[in-house]
Design a protein around this motif. Structure first.
Motif, PDB file in Angstrom:
ATOM      1  N   THR A  25      -1.452  39.788  22.213  1.00  0.00           N
ATOM      2  CA  THR A  25      -0.027  39.560  22.379  1.00  0.00           C
ATOM      3  C   THR A  25       0.421  38.641  21.252  1.00  0.00           C
ATOM      4  O   THR A  25      -0.113  37.550  21.095  1.00  0.00           O
ATOM      5  CB  THR A  25       0.283  38.907  23.737  1.00  0.00           C
ATOM      6  OG1 THR A  25      -0.184  39.759  24.779  1.00  0.00           O
ATOM      7  CG2 THR A  25       1.777  38.695  23.900  1.00  0.00           C
ATOM      8  N   HIS A  27       3.380  36.429  19.636  1.00  0.00           N
ATOM      9  CA  HIS A  27       4.624  35.740  19.964  1.00  0.00           C
ATOM     10  C   HIS A  27       5.506  35.745  18.716  1.00  0.00           C
ATOM     11  O   HIS A  27       5.428  34.853  17.869  1.00  0.00           O
ATOM     12  CB  HIS A  27       4.300  34.322  20.426  1.00  0.00           C
ATOM     13  CG  HIS A  27       5.467  33.608  21.022  1.00  0.00           C
ATOM     14  ND1 HIS A  27       5.407  32.293  21.389  1.00  0.00           N
ATOM     15  CD2 HIS A  27       6.713  34.011  21.322  1.00  0.00           C
ATOM     16  CE1 HIS A  27       6.567  31.918  21.881  1.00  0.00           C
ATOM     17  NE2 HIS A  27       7.377  32.953  21.848  1.00  0.00           N
ATOM     18  N   ARG A  82       8.133  38.896  22.276  1.00  0.00           N
ATOM     19  CA  ARG A  82       6.691  39.119  22.246  1.00  0.00           C
ATOM     20  C   ARG A  82       6.434  40.602  22.101  1.00  0.00           C
ATOM     21  O   ARG A  82       7.249  41.428  22.487  1.00  0.00           O
ATOM     22  CB  ARG A  82       6.036  38.619  23.532  1.00  0.00           C
ATOM     23  CG  ARG A  82       5.916  37.136  23.626  1.00  0.00           C
ATOM     24  CD  ARG A  82       5.276  36.737  24.945  1.00  0.00           C
ATOM     25  NE  ARG A  82       5.080  35.307  25.016  1.00  0.00           N
ATOM     26  CZ  ARG A  82       6.039  34.432  25.324  1.00  0.00           C
ATOM     27  NH1 ARG A  82       7.248  34.856  25.589  1.00  0.00           N
ATOM     28  NH2 ARG A  82       5.774  33.139  25.355  1.00  0.00           N
ATOM     29  N   ARG A  84       2.920  43.441  22.393  1.00  0.00           N
ATOM     30  CA  ARG A  84       1.493  43.674  22.654  1.00  0.00           C
ATOM     31  C   ARG A  84       1.003  44.688  21.636  1.00  0.00           C
ATOM     32  O   ARG A  84       1.591  45.767  21.472  1.00  0.00           O
ATOM     33  CB  ARG A  84       1.314  44.200  24.072  1.00  0.00           C
ATOM     34  CG  ARG A  84      -0.115  44.289  24.551  1.00  0.00           C
ATOM     35  CD  ARG A  84      -0.671  42.954  24.930  1.00  0.00           C
ATOM     36  NE  ARG A  84      -1.992  43.084  25.521  1.00  0.00           N
ATOM     37  CZ  ARG A  84      -2.807  42.100  25.755  1.00  0.00           C
ATOM     38  NH1 ARG A  84      -2.434  40.862  25.467  1.00  0.00           N
ATOM     39  NH2 ARG A  84      -3.986  42.282  26.285  1.00  0.00           N
ATOM     40  N   SER A 112       5.157  43.472  31.693  1.00  0.00           N
ATOM     41  CA  SER A 112       5.289  42.020  31.668  1.00  0.00           C
ATOM     42  C   SER A 112       4.159  41.436  30.830  1.00  0.00           C
ATOM     43  O   SER A 112       3.054  41.974  30.797  1.00  0.00           O
ATOM     44  CB  SER A 112       5.220  41.465  33.088  1.00  0.00           C
ATOM     45  OG  SER A 112       5.194  40.064  33.054  1.00  0.00           O
ATOM     46  N   PHE A 113       4.450  40.326  30.179  1.00  0.00           N
ATOM     47  CA  PHE A 113       3.446  39.653  29.362  1.00  0.00           C
ATOM     48  C   PHE A 113       2.736  38.540  30.127  1.00  0.00           C
ATOM     49  O   PHE A 113       1.874  37.864  29.573  1.00  0.00           O
ATOM     50  CB  PHE A 113       4.092  39.076  28.099  1.00  0.00           C
ATOM     51  CG  PHE A 113       4.589  40.133  27.163  1.00  0.00           C
ATOM     52  CD1 PHE A 113       3.729  40.801  26.320  1.00  0.00           C
ATOM     53  CD2 PHE A 113       5.936  40.472  27.127  1.00  0.00           C
ATOM     54  CE1 PHE A 113       4.181  41.779  25.460  1.00  0.00           C
ATOM     55  CE2 PHE A 113       6.409  41.446  26.273  1.00  0.00           C
ATOM     56  CZ  PHE A 113       5.524  42.108  25.443  1.00  0.00           C
ATOM     57  N   LYS A 114       3.089  38.351  31.389  1.00  0.00           N
ATOM     58  CA  LYS A 114       2.522  37.269  32.195  1.00  0.00           C
ATOM     59  C   LYS A 114       1.038  37.499  32.440  1.00  0.00           C
ATOM     60  O   LYS A 114       0.626  38.557  32.892  1.00  0.00           O
ATOM     61  CB  LYS A 114       3.237  37.171  33.544  1.00  0.00           C
ATOM     62  CG  LYS A 114       4.719  36.935  33.442  1.00  0.00           C
ATOM     63  CD  LYS A 114       5.019  35.524  33.037  1.00  0.00           C
ATOM     64  CE  LYS A 114       6.520  35.269  33.044  1.00  0.00           C
ATOM     65  NZ  LYS A 114       6.869  33.987  32.530  1.00  0.00           N
ATOM     66  N   GLY A 115       0.235  36.496  32.121  1.00  0.00           N
ATOM     67  CA  GLY A 115      -1.198  36.535  32.418  1.00  0.00           C
ATOM     68  C   GLY A 115      -2.040  37.396  31.493  1.00  0.00           C
ATOM     69  O   GLY A 115      -3.234  37.541  31.725  1.00  0.00           O
ATOM     70  N   GLN A 117      -4.229  38.338  28.298  1.00  0.00           N
ATOM     71  CA  GLN A 117      -5.054  37.637  27.337  1.00  0.00           C
ATOM     72  C   GLN A 117      -5.588  38.653  26.334  1.00  0.00           C
ATOM     73  O   GLN A 117      -5.440  39.856  26.517  1.00  0.00           O
ATOM     74  CB  GLN A 117      -6.198  36.912  28.027  1.00  0.00           C
ATOM     75  CG  GLN A 117      -5.741  35.784  28.915  1.00  0.00           C
ATOM     76  CD  GLN A 117      -6.907  35.047  29.512  1.00  0.00           C
ATOM     77  OE1 GLN A 117      -8.034  35.508  29.534  1.00  0.00           O
ATOM     78  NE2 GLN A 117      -6.633  33.850  30.025  1.00  0.00           N
TER      79      GLN A 117
END
Length: 124
Positions: A25, A27, A82, A84, A112-115, A117
């Motif tokens: 991901t 930023h 962001r 991916r 969603s980009f939450k969590g 890695q």
């Protein structure tokens, strides 16, 4: 400073070990912050290329057209915060290639980009 260990068997790795695929991901919001509006999307493309170059260690980086479209989808000045990206380090089969490996960057669509890695992906 402590001395680092060196490989005593020659230090050469096979090209098969060098071929790897990872998802990152990036930023982009912090990379284009402060950049003038008409230069944001071109700067974001260059930032993705620089990120791929640093993380994969190859100078030859190729962008998928879908990744380029995703970066430019909202215009020149409102780049996504962001993105991916799937980075694939591949063997270069060209005859007159300077490098034996290149990196291919493609877009991964996520809700969603939450969590999320960095993940190593099995090559298809």
């Amino acid at each position: 400073m402590a001395r680092t260990q060196t490989n005593k068997t020659g230090g050469k790795r096979s090209a098969l070990q060098d071929v790897v695929t990872r998802e990152y991901t990036i930023h982009l919001h912090k990379l284009v912050h402060g950049r003038s509006f008409k230069k944001r999307a071109p700067w974001a493309v260059k930032s993705v290329v620089d990120f791929a170059r640093k993380s994969m260690g190859t100078t030859d980086v190729r962008l998928d057209p879908k990744l380029n479209q995703a970066l430019w989808a909202r215009g020149v000045k409102s780049v996504p915060h962001r993105i991916r990206v799937k980075l694939e380090r591949k063997r270069n089969d060209d005859e007159g290639a300077k490098e034996k490996l290149f990196t291919y960057a493609s877009h991964v669509v996520v809700t969603s980009f939450k969590g999320l890695q960095t993940a190593v992906v099995d090559a298809e």
